[in-house]
Design an enzyme around this catalytic site. Structure first.
Site, short mmCIF file in Angstrom:
data_model
loop_
_atom_site.label_atom_id
_atom_site.label_comp_id
_atom_site.label_asym_id
_atom_site.label_seq_id
_atom_site.Cartn_x
_atom_site.Cartn_y
_atom_site.Cartn_z
N ALA A 64 11.51 26.84 79.45
CA ALA A 64 11.92 25.79 79.19
C ALA A 64 11.59 25.64 77.79
O ALA A 64 10.91 26.31 77.04
CB ALA A 64 11.24 24.45 79.72
N GLY A 109 10.21 28.65 82.89
CA GLY A 109 11.55 28.24 83.72
C GLY A 109 12.53 29.04 83.82
O GLY A 109 13.46 28.85 84.85
N GLU A 112 11.55 30.67 86.99
CA GLU A 112 11.84 29.80 88.07
C GLU A 112 13.23 29.82 88.15
O GLU A 112 13.64 29.64 89.66
CB GLU A 112 11.27 28.63 87.64
CG GLU A 112 9.75 28.59 87.70
CD GLU A 112 9.21 27.24 86.95
OE1 GLU A 112 9.61 27.02 85.76
OE2 GLU A 112 8.35 26.37 87.69
N GLU A 132 2.95 28.66 81.76
CA GLU A 132 2.60 27.35 81.66
C GLU A 132 1.16 26.90 81.54
O GLU A 132 0.84 25.86 80.56
CB GLU A 132 3.40 26.66 82.69
CG GLU A 132 4.78 26.61 82.80
CD GLU A 132 5.38 27.81 83.48
OE1 GLU A 132 4.73 28.66 83.84
OE2 GLU A 132 6.66 27.73 83.80
N1 DAK Z 1 11.22 27.42 73.71
C1 DAK Z 1 11.62 27.26 72.26
N2 DAK Z 1 11.90 28.30 71.50
C2 DAK Z 1 12.08 29.55 71.89
C3 DAK Z 1 11.17 29.90 73.21
C4 DAK Z 1 10.90 28.69 74.25
N3 DAK Z 1 10.50 28.74 75.32
N4 DAK Z 1 10.93 31.30 73.37
C5 DAK Z 1 11.38 31.63 72.38
N5 DAK Z 1 11.78 30.69 71.37
C6 DAK Z 1 12.27 31.05 70.03
C7 DAK Z 1 11.10 31.16 69.14
O1 DAK Z 1 10.75 30.18 68.69
C8 DAK Z 1 11.84 31.97 68.01
O2 DAK Z 1 12.82 30.96 67.30
P1 DAK Z 1 12.54 31.18 65.62
O3 DAK Z 1 11.07 31.33 65.10
O4 DAK Z 1 13.46 32.61 65.39
O5 DAK Z 1 13.13 29.66 65.05
C9 DAK Z 1 13.09 32.76 68.85
O6 DAK Z 1 13.20 32.15 70.04
C10 DAK Z 1 12.69 34.01 69.10
O7 DAK Z 1 11.56 34.28 69.56
P2 DAK Z 1 10.09 35.15 68.99
O8 DAK Z 1 10.19 35.31 67.51
O9 DAK Z 1 9.00 34.51 69.65
O10 DAK Z 1 10.65 36.53 69.87
P3 DAK Z 1 9.52 37.66 70.22
O11 DAK Z 1 10.35 38.79 70.63
O12 DAK Z 1 8.69 37.86 69.23
O13 DAK Z 1 8.99 37.10 71.33
C11 DAK Z 1 8.80 35.97 73.68
C12 DAK Z 1 9.64 36.66 72.82
C13 DAK Z 1 9.95 35.62 74.73
C14 DAK Z 1 7.42 36.94 74.20
C15 DAK Z 1 8.24 34.63 72.86
O14 DAK Z 1 9.41 34.12 72.29
C16 DAK Z 1 7.75 33.63 74.02
O15 DAK Z 1 6.45 33.88 74.29
N6 DAK Z 1 8.53 32.74 74.15
C17 DAK Z 1 8.05 31.45 74.73
C18 DAK Z 1 7.75 31.87 76.16
C19 DAK Z 1 7.02 30.73 77.33
O16 DAK Z 1 6.00 30.82 77.06
N7 DAK Z 1 7.87 30.23 77.83
C20 DAK Z 1 7.37 29.44 79.08
C21 DAK Z 1 7.89 28.15 78.15
S1 DAK Z 1 7.05 26.77 79.49
C22 DAK Z 1 8.90 20.64 83.25
C23 DAK Z 1 8.83 21.60 84.14
C24 DAK Z 1 8.99 22.95 83.66
C25 DAK Z 1 8.70 23.13 82.44
C26 DAK Z 1 8.68 22.52 81.49
C27 DAK Z 1 8.77 21.00 81.72
N8 DAK Z 1 8.66 19.47 83.56
C28 DAK Z 1 8.31 18.97 85.01
C29 DAK Z 1 9.17 18.36 82.43
C30 DAK Z 1 8.63 24.68 82.22
C31 DAK Z 1 8.02 24.97 81.05
C32 DAK Z 1 7.89 26.78 80.62
O17 DAK Z 1 9.14 27.08 80.96
#
Ligand code: DAK
Length: 259
Positions: A64, A109, A112, A132
């Site tokens: 997400a 997400g 998921e 998460e």
């Molecule tokens: N959200 C927003 N931007 C993201 C992102 C994300 N999940 N993942 C990557 N980006 C963006 C980065 O901020 C970066 O943007 P700029 O700095 O270039 O502007 C760009 O994509 C490239 O990412 P990186 O520079 O970080 O690239 P790397 O190769 O170094 O790393 C990575 C890739 C995938 C390992 C890293 O980007 C990363 O760790 N991303 C976050 C992964 C993450 O934690 N995803 C889980 C998110 S939590 C809900 C229900 C469910 C959820 C939410 C709410 N409700 C019930 C309301 C679910 C939650 C989740 O999914």
């Protein structure tokens, strides 16, 4: 649609989440577009399979959108959760088969979303994880439920509590993905599987999907009863007649009508 692409290859649709600047992270706008895409797909008469994938070569869906969530209020968080819940449930319940072609990061997400599909095929570079708990939340798009159903309670807890990422081979070993293929062959492998599925009777597949999905949520006896009911329904289809007649006539060609 800006972040979702829909393409058709015969009886297969390819739905691509394409938001390169955020590694295809799901924000509300993208989820709304996904809903729109699902409505279009639900209207397609000759559709047999939907392949869900991510744009580019690095990421399926990186979760997400954290930048949208960081300042979201409780009602906004709830709104986003309901939107995603609707979307993922619609995907899961489509009568046609859904295949996730996981071409890179499938985190949060993203993992998921892949789990809401019927079948997961991963490229060798795919990385799975539920990060998460490290962000102060818990999986909220079905992760706690679907991961435990796919890999078992103990492994699901370990992966969710530790936020550990796993590669495609490990994901395959634990049953999170069905198969691993070289990245360059990912789409072709999914299309080949779609073609194979396309040779089976549409209603037989739809009823089997319904029975498997619903069966895991109820006790065995009720599941077997439901299977018997769907089995009975299959006997009322033209395709049952065609499938069995083709066998008896030693015909390879079957002409399933989906009725
Ligand atoms: N959200 C927003 N931007 C993201 C992102 C994300 N999940 N993942 C990557 N980006 C963006 C980065 O901020 C970066 O943007 P700029 O700095 O270039 O502007 C760009 O994509 C490239 O990412 P990186 O520079 O970080 O690239 P790397 O190769 O170094 O790393 C990575 C890739 C995938 C390992 C890293 O980007 C990363 O760790 N991303 C976050 C992964 C993450 O934690 N995803 C889980 C998110 S939590 C809900 C229900 C469910 C959820 C939410 C709410 N409700 C019930 C309301 C679910 C939650 C989740 O999914």
């Amino acid at each position: 649609m800006e972040n979702i692409r829909l393409e058709y290859r015969g009886e297969t649709a390819v739905l691509t989440v394409d938001r390169p600047k955020a590694l295809n992270a799901l924000n509300s706008a993208t989820l709304r577009e996904m809903e729109e895409a699902l409505s279009l797909l639900e209207e397609q008469k000759d559709l047999r399979t939907v392949i869900v994938t991510g744009g580019g070569e690095k990421s399926f869906v990186a979760g997400a959108d954290i930048s949208e969530m960081v300042n979201a209020s409780a009602p906004e968080g709830r709104e986003m959760a309901l939107l995603a819940k609707r979307c993922f449930e619609r995907l899961e319940q489509m009568p046609v088969v859904t295949i996730a072609a996981v071409n890179g990061y499938a985190l949060g997400g993203g993992c998921e979303l892949a789990m809401a599909c019927d079948i997961r095929v991963a490229a060798e570079n795919a990385i799975f994880g539920q990060p998460e708990c490290g962000l102060g939340i818990l999986p909220g798009f079905g992760g706690t439920q679907r991961l435990a159903r796919l890999v078992g309670k103990g492994l699901a807890k370990e992966l969710i509590f530790t936020c550990r990422r796993i590669d495609a081979q490990e994901a395959c070993r634990i049953g999170l993905v069905n198969q691993v293929v070289p990245q360059t062959e990912l789409l072709e492998s999914c299309l080949a599987m779609a073609e194979e599925i396309g040779r089976s009777a549409p209603l037989g597949v739809a009823y089997a999907k319904q029975a498997i999905n619903a069966g895991l949520d109820i006790d065995l006896d009720s599941g077997l009863q439901m299977e018997a009911n769907l089995f009975g329904l299959a006997f009322a289809t033209q395709d049952k007649h065609e499938g069995m007649t083709a066998f008896l006539e030693k015909r390879k060609e079957k002409h399933f009508s989906g009725q």
